[in-house]
Design a protein around this motif. Structure first.
Motif, PDB file in Angstrom:
ATOM      1  N   ASP A 113       7.879  -9.764 -12.184  1.00  0.00           N
ATOM      2  CA  ASP A 113       7.026  -9.374 -13.304  1.00  0.00           C
ATOM      3  C   ASP A 113       7.805  -9.593 -14.601  1.00  0.00           C
ATOM      4  O   ASP A 113       8.933  -9.098 -14.738  1.00  0.00           O
ATOM      5  N   PRO A 114       7.233 -10.326 -15.571  1.00  0.00           N
ATOM      6  CA  PRO A 114       7.933 -10.575 -16.843  1.00  0.00           C
ATOM      7  C   PRO A 114       8.352  -9.301 -17.574  1.00  0.00           C
ATOM      8  O   PRO A 114       9.273  -9.330 -18.394  1.00  0.00           O
ATOM      9  N   VAL A 115       7.683  -8.181 -17.287  1.00  0.00           N
ATOM     10  CA  VAL A 115       8.067  -6.915 -17.916  1.00  0.00           C
ATOM     11  C   VAL A 115       9.542  -6.612 -17.637  1.00  0.00           C
ATOM     12  O   VAL A 115      10.251  -6.052 -18.462  1.00  0.00           O
ATOM     13  N   TRP A 116       9.988  -7.012 -16.439  1.00  0.00           N
ATOM     14  CA  TRP A 116      11.358  -6.726 -16.032  1.00  0.00           C
ATOM     15  C   TRP A 116      12.300  -7.896 -16.291  1.00  0.00           C
ATOM     16  O   TRP A 116      13.459  -7.878 -15.841  1.00  0.00           O
ATOM     17  N   SER A 117      11.867  -8.893 -17.009  1.00  0.00           N
ATOM     18  CA  SER A 117      12.693 -10.081 -17.223  1.00  0.00           C
ATOM     19  C   SER A 117      14.022  -9.792 -17.928  1.00  0.00           C
ATOM     20  O   SER A 117      14.993 -10.517 -17.690  1.00  0.00           O
ATOM     21  N   PRO A 118      14.138  -8.762 -18.793  1.00  0.00           N
ATOM     22  CA  PRO A 118      15.464  -8.488 -19.355  1.00  0.00           C
ATOM     23  C   PRO A 118      16.487  -8.115 -18.292  1.00  0.00           C
ATOM     24  O   PRO A 118      17.694  -8.249 -18.504  1.00  0.00           O
ATOM     25  N   VAL A 119      16.014  -7.643 -17.144  1.00  0.00           N
ATOM     26  CA  VAL A 119      16.926  -7.300 -16.054  1.00  0.00           C
ATOM     27  C   VAL A 119      17.022  -8.492 -15.111  1.00  0.00           C
ATOM     28  O   VAL A 119      17.959  -9.273 -15.156  1.00  0.00           O
ATOM     29  N   ASN A 120      16.036  -8.641 -14.239  1.00  0.00           N
ATOM     30  CA  ASN A 120      16.043  -9.782 -13.316  1.00  0.00           C
ATOM     31  C   ASN A 120      14.639 -10.140 -12.836  1.00  0.00           C
ATOM     32  O   ASN A 120      14.487 -10.937 -11.923  1.00  0.00           O
ATOM     33  N   GLY A 121      13.625  -9.528 -13.457  1.00  0.00           N
ATOM     34  CA  GLY A 121      12.251  -9.808 -13.071  1.00  0.00           C
ATOM     35  C   GLY A 121      11.693  -8.839 -12.053  1.00  0.00           C
ATOM     36  O   GLY A 121      10.517  -8.937 -11.680  1.00  0.00           O
ATOM     37  N   PHE A 122      12.510  -7.886 -11.580  1.00  0.00           N
ATOM     38  CA  PHE A 122      12.072  -6.910 -10.591  1.00  0.00           C
ATOM     39  C   PHE A 122      12.417  -5.503 -11.071  1.00  0.00           C
ATOM     40  O   PHE A 122      13.385  -5.313 -11.812  1.00  0.00           O
ATOM     41  N   PRO A 123      11.665  -4.487 -10.615  1.00  0.00           N
ATOM     42  CA  PRO A 123      11.986  -3.112 -11.023  1.00  0.00           C
ATOM     43  C   PRO A 123      13.314  -2.630 -10.459  1.00  0.00           C
ATOM     44  O   PRO A 123      13.891  -1.670 -10.959  1.00  0.00           O
ATOM     45  N   THR A 124      13.807  -3.260  -9.407  1.00  0.00           N
ATOM     46  CA  THR A 124      15.141  -2.951  -8.886  1.00  0.00           C
ATOM     47  C   THR A 124      15.948  -4.239  -8.790  1.00  0.00           C
ATOM     48  O   THR A 124      16.740  -4.562  -9.648  1.00  0.00           O
ATOM     49  N   SER A 125      15.721  -5.000  -7.714  1.00  0.00           N
ATOM     50  CA  SER A 125      16.504  -6.194  -7.441  1.00  0.00           C
ATOM     51  C   SER A 125      15.661  -7.165  -6.636  1.00  0.00           C
ATOM     52  O   SER A 125      14.644  -6.781  -6.044  1.00  0.00           O
ATOM     53  N   ALA A 157       0.817  -1.216   0.000  1.00  0.00           N
ATOM     54  CA  ALA A 157       0.000   0.000   0.000  1.00  0.00           C
ATOM     55  C   ALA A 157       0.847   1.261   0.000  1.00  0.00           C
ATOM     56  O   ALA A 157       0.333   2.357  -0.256  1.00  0.00           O
ATOM     57  N   ASP A 158       2.106   1.147   0.276  1.00  0.00           N
ATOM     58  CA  ASP A 158       3.026   2.282   0.284  1.00  0.00           C
ATOM     59  C   ASP A 158       3.380   2.631  -1.162  1.00  0.00           C
ATOM     60  O   ASP A 158       3.754   1.758  -1.945  1.00  0.00           O
ATOM     61  N   PRO A 159       3.277   3.907  -1.548  1.00  0.00           N
ATOM     62  CA  PRO A 159       3.643   4.289  -2.927  1.00  0.00           C
ATOM     63  C   PRO A 159       5.053   3.867  -3.327  1.00  0.00           C
ATOM     64  O   PRO A 159       5.321   3.625  -4.511  1.00  0.00           O
ATOM     65  N   LEU A 160       5.952   3.763  -2.346  1.00  0.00           N
ATOM     66  CA  LEU A 160       7.326   3.393  -2.678  1.00  0.00           C
ATOM     67  C   LEU A 160       7.489   1.905  -2.981  1.00  0.00           C
ATOM     68  O   LEU A 160       8.567   1.475  -3.390  1.00  0.00           O
ATOM     69  N   SER A 161       6.421   1.123  -2.817  1.00  0.00           N
ATOM     70  CA  SER A 161       6.522  -0.307  -3.136  1.00  0.00           C
ATOM     71  C   SER A 161       6.761  -0.531  -4.626  1.00  0.00           C
ATOM     72  O   SER A 161       7.177  -1.623  -5.026  1.00  0.00           O
ATOM     73  N   ARG A 162       6.520   0.510  -5.433  1.00  0.00           N
ATOM     74  CA  ARG A 162       6.830   0.390  -6.871  1.00  0.00           C
ATOM     75  C   ARG A 162       8.315   0.115  -7.078  1.00  0.00           C
ATOM     76  O   ARG A 162       8.712  -0.413  -8.134  1.00  0.00           O
ATOM     77  N   LEU A 163       9.149   0.469  -6.094  1.00  0.00           N
ATOM     78  CA  LEU A 163      10.588   0.283  -6.240  1.00  0.00           C
ATOM     79  C   LEU A 163      11.036  -1.144  -5.945  1.00  0.00           C
ATOM     80  O   LEU A 163      12.020  -1.614  -6.511  1.00  0.00           O
TER      81      LEU A 163
END
Length: 410
Positions: A387-399, A376-382
């Motif tokens: 998510d497969p969207v981030w699969s070129p990196v590691n599957g996460f928006p950060t790590s 529920a925290d807005p910073l959880s986006r980090l």
């Protein structure tokens, strides 16, 4: 059941604050570790991405996201794991990402940094994985297996230290070339490795560094490393054994006297810390005290050490919430989910406490935390979820790891 009830209670927290009050932070030193997964698939690619921050692709977005995490936590000294070895890339990340506000977060300037070569992706010329071939061509799994530390090219998954305080660069000690066989009572599996491999294999999968940092009139030894995961091997448990001994290295190093006498650094200087010297051990140790695949309770070599202060354990409500929402292996864990620092596969091993900031006894801890917001925290986006969207990196928006920090009284 205890994990579920605890997680449900903590999940009711809506917004978390990751910044201590300014007045309190000014009186403390914030030390952090962050495996930010800023590694890339080929040599030079990280530098290319960091040199062009305005490009809008998944790689730059990840770099901006991990920079924002660091800005939100604003550590004074931070170790970054899984940052490909490249001194220019380390400079570019500070200049183009950390020193530039990300989504309104306060820009962070680190005038001092330390970076050195890593054993990852450095060819041994030997058949270390016993598949009958000594792979010396960078770029594939077999090459990584036959390197001193796993990597598709030299320096992949390296490390960098950033500091707002001066680093005594002349006094830094690195232990990249210390040989595993030279640790007394080591766990090197001699029934798996050939005599030739045993003779040359290095202990550190990346490296071990003693980075002295001048804070006012005192010196703090920042002892950093990133032991290999205790997985990706066979019944010989060569990675589990190596992980154990990589962790043991620091336990021996901070113990004055004969216990550290066997240690030598890359310049040939022997021994560990002198009695009374202040230190903080930091890094992704790839070892949980209760769950996962560690060999012989590896991390307890540090958590049970008489000179290490473990009275404060960094925690987060987000980790407890994730254990409940993800379920799977998490529901069978023994450890308290508040202390988890890594979001791993839920079938096995589940989320674990893998990342540590461990100060010497006598250093007063005034605050701590893990950057893992509840959803529920807005910073959880980090932090996000896989998510497969981030699969070129590691599957996460950060790590898949979270930044862990500790405040020490200055």
């Amino acid at each position: 059941m205890r994990r579920l009830l605890l997680g449900a209670a903590l999940a009711s927290v809506l917004v978390l604050s990751y910044a201590a009050p300014v007045s309190a932070h000014e009186r403390s030193l914030r030390v952090a570790t962050y495996n930010l997964s800023l590694n890339r698939s080929s040599e030079g690619l990280l530098r290319e991405h960091l040199a062009n921050p305005a490009v809008d692709d998944v790689y730059r977005r990840q770099a901006r996201n991990v920079a924002e995490v660091i800005q939100r936590a604003h550590p004074d000294v931070v170790l970054l794991n899984e940052f490909d070895y490249d001194p220019e890339a380390a400079r570019l990340f500070e200049r183009n990402f950390l020193a530039v506000s990300q989504n309104g977060a306060p820009a962070q300037r680190y005038p001092y940094r330390f970076v050195a070569p890593s054993n990852t992706g450095v060819s041994t010329g030997l058949d270390l994985n016993n598949n009958g071939v000594a792979d010396t061509t960078p770029g594939d799994q077999a090459y990584g297996d036959d390197s001193y530390g796993f990597g598709l090219f030299p320096g992949q998954y390296g490390m960098v230290v950033y500091s707002k305080y001066p680093i005594d660069s002349q006094a830094v000690r690195t232990f990249q070339r210390f040989k595993w066989k030279d640790m007394p009572g080591n766990l090197l599996p001699t029934d798996f490795y050939s005599p030739a491999a045993q003779a040359v294999l290095r202990l550190s999968s990346k490296s071990h560094w003693d980075v002295p940092i001048r804070v006012g009139h005192r010196t703090l030894h920042f002892l950093v490393s990133h032991p290999t995961p205790p997985t990706f091997d066979g019944p010989e448990d060569r990675n589990g054994r190596r992980n154990h001994d990589e962790i043991r290295f620091w336990a021996d190093y901070v113990t004055p006297g004969k216990r550290a006498a066997y240690i030598y650094d890359d310049k040939g200087r022997r021994g560990g810390l002198r009695p009374g010297q202040q230190f903080v051990i930091a890094g992704d140790q790839n070892a949980d005290p209760n769950d996962g695949d560690s060999y012989d309770d590896a991390i307890n070599q540090l958590l049970g050490h008489p000179l290490i202060n473990t009275r404060t354990t960094p925690s987060s409500a987000g980790a407890a919430e994730a254990a409940v929402l993800q379920g799977g292996a998490n529901s069978t864990h023994v450890g308290d989910p508040r202390y988890d620092t890594a979001d791993f596969a839920d079938t096995a091993p589940g989320n674990l406490r893998a990342d540590y900031v461990l100060p010497r006894k006598g250093l007063k801890v005034t605050g701590s935390g893990v950057f893992w917001p509840v959803r529920a925290d807005p910073l959880s986006r980090l932090s996000g979820v896989f998510d497969p969207v981030w699969s070129p990196v590691n599957g996460f928006p950060t790590s898949d790891h979270r930044l862990v920090w500790l405040d020490l009284k200055r």
